[in-house]
Design a protein around this motif. Structure first.
Motif, PDB file in Angstrom:
ATOM      1  N   ALA A  70       0.838  -1.208   0.000  1.00 57.53           N
ATOM      2  CA  ALA A  70       0.000   0.000   0.000  1.00 57.53           C
ATOM      3  C   ALA A  70       0.872   1.257   0.000  1.00 57.53           C
ATOM      4  O   ALA A  70       0.587   2.232  -0.710  1.00 57.53           O
ATOM      5  CB  ALA A  70      -0.947  -0.008   1.205  1.00 57.53           C
TER       6      ALA A  70
ATOM      7  N   HIS B  54       1.155   4.236  -2.828  1.00 52.05           N
ATOM      8  CA  HIS B  54       1.017   5.653  -2.482  1.00 52.05           C
ATOM      9  C   HIS B  54       2.221   6.470  -2.948  1.00 52.05           C
ATOM     10  O   HIS B  54       2.072   7.499  -3.620  1.00 52.05           O
ATOM     11  CB  HIS B  54       0.834   5.789  -0.970  1.00 52.05           C
TER      12      HIS B  54
ATOM     13  N   PRO C 254      -6.078  -1.949  -4.733  1.00 52.27           N
ATOM     14  CA  PRO C 254      -4.748  -1.471  -4.314  1.00 52.27           C
ATOM     15  C   PRO C 254      -4.698   0.052  -4.174  1.00 52.27           C
ATOM     16  O   PRO C 254      -4.055   0.578  -3.262  1.00 52.27           O
ATOM     17  CB  PRO C 254      -3.818  -1.959  -5.433  1.00 52.27           C
ATOM     18  N   GLU C 255      -5.386   0.753  -5.061  1.00 51.29           N
ATOM     19  CA  GLU C 255      -5.434   2.219  -4.963  1.00 51.29           C
ATOM     20  C   GLU C 255      -6.111   2.637  -3.657  1.00 51.29           C
ATOM     21  O   GLU C 255      -5.647   3.550  -2.955  1.00 51.29           O
ATOM     22  CB  GLU C 255      -6.220   2.795  -6.146  1.00 51.29           C
TER      23      GLU C 255
ATOM     24  N   TYR D 256      -6.558   0.907  -0.803  1.00 52.40           N
ATOM     25  CA  TYR D 256      -5.769   0.629   0.412  1.00 52.40           C
ATOM     26  C   TYR D 256      -4.696   1.698   0.607  1.00 52.40           C
ATOM     27  O   TYR D 256      -4.411   2.105   1.734  1.00 52.40           O
ATOM     28  CB  TYR D 256      -5.135  -0.762   0.360  1.00 52.40           C
ATOM     29  N   ALA D 257      -4.077   2.132  -0.510  1.00 52.62           N
ATOM     30  CA  ALA D 257      -3.084   3.203  -0.416  1.00 52.62           C
ATOM     31  C   ALA D 257      -3.737   4.469   0.159  1.00 52.62           C
ATOM     32  O   ALA D 257      -3.171   5.143   1.022  1.00 52.62           O
ATOM     33  CB  ALA D 257      -2.482   3.485  -1.792  1.00 52.62           C
TER      34      ALA D 257
ATOM     35  N   TYR E 228      -4.665   3.967   4.101  1.00 52.49           N
ATOM     36  CA  TYR E 228      -3.569   3.905   5.072  1.00 52.49           C
ATOM     37  C   TYR E 228      -2.486   4.958   4.888  1.00 52.49           C
ATOM     38  O   TYR E 228      -1.771   5.274   5.827  1.00 52.49           O
ATOM     39  CB  TYR E 228      -2.953   2.510   5.068  1.00 52.49           C
ATOM     40  N   TYR E 229      -2.336   5.479   3.660  1.00 55.89           N
ATOM     41  CA  TYR E 229      -1.258   6.448   3.424  1.00 55.89           C
ATOM     42  C   TYR E 229      -1.744   7.753   2.805  1.00 55.89           C
ATOM     43  O   TYR E 229      -0.983   8.711   2.721  1.00 55.89           O
ATOM     44  CB  TYR E 229      -0.156   5.815   2.555  1.00 55.89           C
ATOM     45  N   GLY E 230      -3.007   7.788   2.382  1.00 59.82           N
ATOM     46  CA  GLY E 230      -3.479   8.959   1.645  1.00 59.82           C
ATOM     47  C   GLY E 230      -4.565   9.748   2.343  1.00 59.82           C
ATOM     48  O   GLY E 230      -5.203  10.596   1.717  1.00 59.82           O
TER      49      GLY E 230
ATOM     50  N   ILE F 247      -4.392  -4.799  14.680  1.00 61.87           N
ATOM     51  CA  ILE F 247      -3.560  -5.421  13.640  1.00 61.87           C
ATOM     52  C   ILE F 247      -4.231  -6.679  13.097  1.00 61.87           C
ATOM     53  O   ILE F 247      -4.127  -6.980  11.907  1.00 61.87           O
ATOM     54  CB  ILE F 247      -2.129  -5.633  14.157  1.00 61.87           C
TER      55      ILE F 247
ATOM     56  N   LYS G  23      -6.685  -5.491  10.560  1.00 62.61           N
ATOM     57  CA  LYS G  23      -5.995  -5.062   9.338  1.00 62.61           C
ATOM     58  C   LYS G  23      -5.547  -6.266   8.514  1.00 62.61           C
ATOM     59  O   LYS G  23      -5.774  -6.327   7.299  1.00 62.61           O
ATOM     60  CB  LYS G  23      -4.779  -4.212   9.730  1.00 62.61           C
TER      61      LYS G  23
ATOM     62  N   TYR H  58      -6.883  -7.389   4.636  1.00 61.74           N
ATOM     63  CA  TYR H  58      -5.987  -7.649   3.497  1.00 61.74           C
ATOM     64  C   TYR H  58      -6.142  -9.110   3.040  1.00 61.74           C
ATOM     65  O   TYR H  58      -6.184  -9.402   1.848  1.00 61.74           O
ATOM     66  CB  TYR H  58      -4.541  -7.438   3.913  1.00 61.74           C
TER      67      TYR H  58
ATOM     68  N   TYR I 161      -7.249  12.155  -5.001  1.00 67.08           N
ATOM     69  CA  TYR I 161      -6.322  11.045  -4.764  1.00 67.08           C
ATOM     70  C   TYR I 161      -6.381  10.046  -5.904  1.00 67.08           C
ATOM     71  O   TYR I 161      -5.367   9.559  -6.399  1.00 67.08           O
ATOM     72  CB  TYR I 161      -6.628  10.348  -3.433  1.00 67.08           C
TER      73      TYR I 161
END
Lengths: 357, 357
Positions: free
Chosen positions: A274, A278, B118-119, B121-122, B125-127, B263, B266, B270, B335
């Motif tokens: 992930a 990003h 995949p986009e 999840y990015a 968690y990161y965006g 966790i 999470k 996934y 995003y």
């Protein structure tokens, strides 16, 4: 009757003991992990820190993992031996680095024209990939786990445009391993050069092209300043890094810490995929914004076809090497064919539907 | 000097106490989870069992999660209220089911023409996606987490081929929510029908078409026996299920159990994405093998374009509703635009490279 009582007491004690063996045994474990990457290497290094943090928090400090980067242990490609010998309980690297030790380790990172990351995770966890990896690593006393995916890697930075198969002849390219062998079949001159020397080698025409990772990690290397062509990928469609654990060290852990470690590695691997997505998005935007002259291209179809045929020849040769190689390659090929049909009808068709106009 | 000693003792006790508060407090916690799905519902139900097993093993039984399926609690769409009230500490469902309670919950499952898994999840968690979801759920005392992805959902089963936008007019289709509103703009008659009645409704022409999930879950429903056209997707490109946790219940857990729970959720989410990929591949192959007459199609380009424009209109209307909706939709749109450029140059270009001939 007396014997029965003795048996009962024995059973109660046994159950009590096995209860303790699964859980907090009053011990604190401090493990060491050696990674291939230098200190503060982004994304790859974040995966080990993320894993160690999860383990520490979930175990409330009963298992602490100290990370040594390559500048500390001085053996970036010595991780396999460190973990095999037990000098380090854990390692973080990539399985294809060990092909000189065991050829079959190569196929658990990625394969040219192989699976995409979602396809490959399905294979690892639900399609038999983990079992084949275990068969490969068991003999070394090493447990191997997915360690984070870079996503699809770009085909590389080229100083000149590639217009035909002819343009590959004599092309000096930094492209190690399997993929280098494929291009060599078409007349290219693959080489490997340490990462610190890559920029200069490209600038001074010691090489004509190189592949590194993708936007997530390439921009910090500066290649876009001296090579205007950035080609899309074929050779590493889903590079999966690797956590390694010394089997004997693992066996000394109580069962709950074993689970905490295993699940932290799994979550950290998925997280890295992930994060790679990003960072690729962010850095691709930055590249296109700041360096609008960089041309992102795919190789012409006939070049791509020639490369794929050369790859198929090479895989065919590999499969003859030994029965286990054949078994692994057949498993990958069969699984990929099945799941690719789904990828084509799902995400690929969707991306086409999205762009319909 | 005496005061310093007192301070020292106080500090030692405090550190000792906070150490205990983070870890094994001698208590066993038994939690209950209500899920939208019936008992033994595959994949979705596997996600909750997988999560509960991980929690149990990592905590060595200090936290046990008992799962009630909908046949037990009798309120498949009551999960939000169960968790809000604390009647259940946890739930497993999908955020878009709560749009009647809070419109903004709808955007954290998937959006028509939105991100791929995949986009997304990015983004989560990161965006910034997790932060926006927290803003939406905090006011209800509910913590919301990704709960497993189905992957790209198919556009549905149709008894007749769709050749033009005209063919959508009057089309009776089971397609709930957002996507149904989109098709209604083009003259379709969207309805919702309970899953147990879907097959009969399609067979008896009560409806002309329906969407369910994809090969991973559709085959057991039997639709392929009565509807020969299976269309590729646009309306749910990455349906993410949802774990919900009652905030107050979470706050009572020691810090290590909080991490174990977080966790495990999470990793289970996934994992479900990987399992969905796998099951889709397996079942698509089975479908094509056993029912070769089923035709998998994409809508014609002009139909797809009309649907996308209707969707854009609807999103435009939504964004006017309230500033938070606008904020969420802008975040998703921005995003997605950035990361889609990467998907196009990576996996999408790669799939084209693979097929070059």
């Amino acid at each position: 009757m007396k014997n029965i009582h003795v048996l009962k007491v024995f059973l109660i004690i046994s159950i009590g003991l096995s209860g303790w063996a699964n859980a907090d045994d009053g011990k604190k474990y401090t493990w060491r992990l050696a990674e291939t990457w230098g200190a503060n290497f982004p994304i790859f290094g974040d995966a080990t820190k993320n894993m160690a943090k999860m383990v520490n928090e979930m175990s409330n400090g009963r298992l602490t993992i100290r990370i040594d980067s390559s500048n500390k242990h001085k053996a970036a490609l010595g991780i396999f031996d460190f973990v095999k010998s037990g000098q380090y309980q854990m390692g973080h690297s990539a399985s294809y680095y060990w092909k000189g030790k065991d050829f079959n380790t190569m196929f658990f990172t990625t394969v040219p024209f192989g699976m995409t990351a979602p396809e490959q995770y399905a294979w690892f966890y639900y399609g038999g990939g983990m079992e084949l990896m275990k068969e490969t690593y068991d003999k070394y006393g090493i447990m191997s786990f997915p360690g984070g995916n870079t996503g699809n890697q770009m085909g590389g930075w080229f100083r000149k445009e590639i217009n035909s198969v002819e343009d590959l002849k004599g092309l000096k390219m930094r492209i190690p391993g399997f993929a280098g062998e494929v291009l060599a079949k078409l007349g290219a001159k693959p080489t490997n050069i340490p990462s610190g020397e890559l920029y200069t080698a490209l600038e001074r025409n010691t090489i004509d092209a190189l592949e590194w990772v993708g936007p997530s990690l390439d921009l910090r290397m500066g290649f876009h300043k001296i090579a205007p062509y950035y080609y899309t990928g074929w050779h590493e469609p889903a590079t999966e890094l690797q956590f390694m654990v010394n089997q004997k060290a693992y066996d000394t852990l109580p069962a709950d810490l074993q689970q905490i470690l295993t699940i932290a590695m799994k979550a950290a691997a998925y997280d890295m995929y992930a994060q790679s997505m990003h960072e690729s998005g962010v850095n691709l935007a930055k590249l296109q914004d700041e360096y609008p002259n960089v041309k992102i291209r795919s190789f012409p179809k006939d070049v791509m076809f020639a490369i794929r045929m050369a790859n198929a020849d090479l895989l065919h040769d590999f499969a003859k090497k030994d029965p286990q190689t054949k078994k692994i390659l057949n498993a990958i090929t069969d699984y990929q064919e099945q799941i690719r049909a789904w990828t084509n009808f799902s995400d690929r068709a969707y991306l086409d539907n999205f762009d319909a106009q």
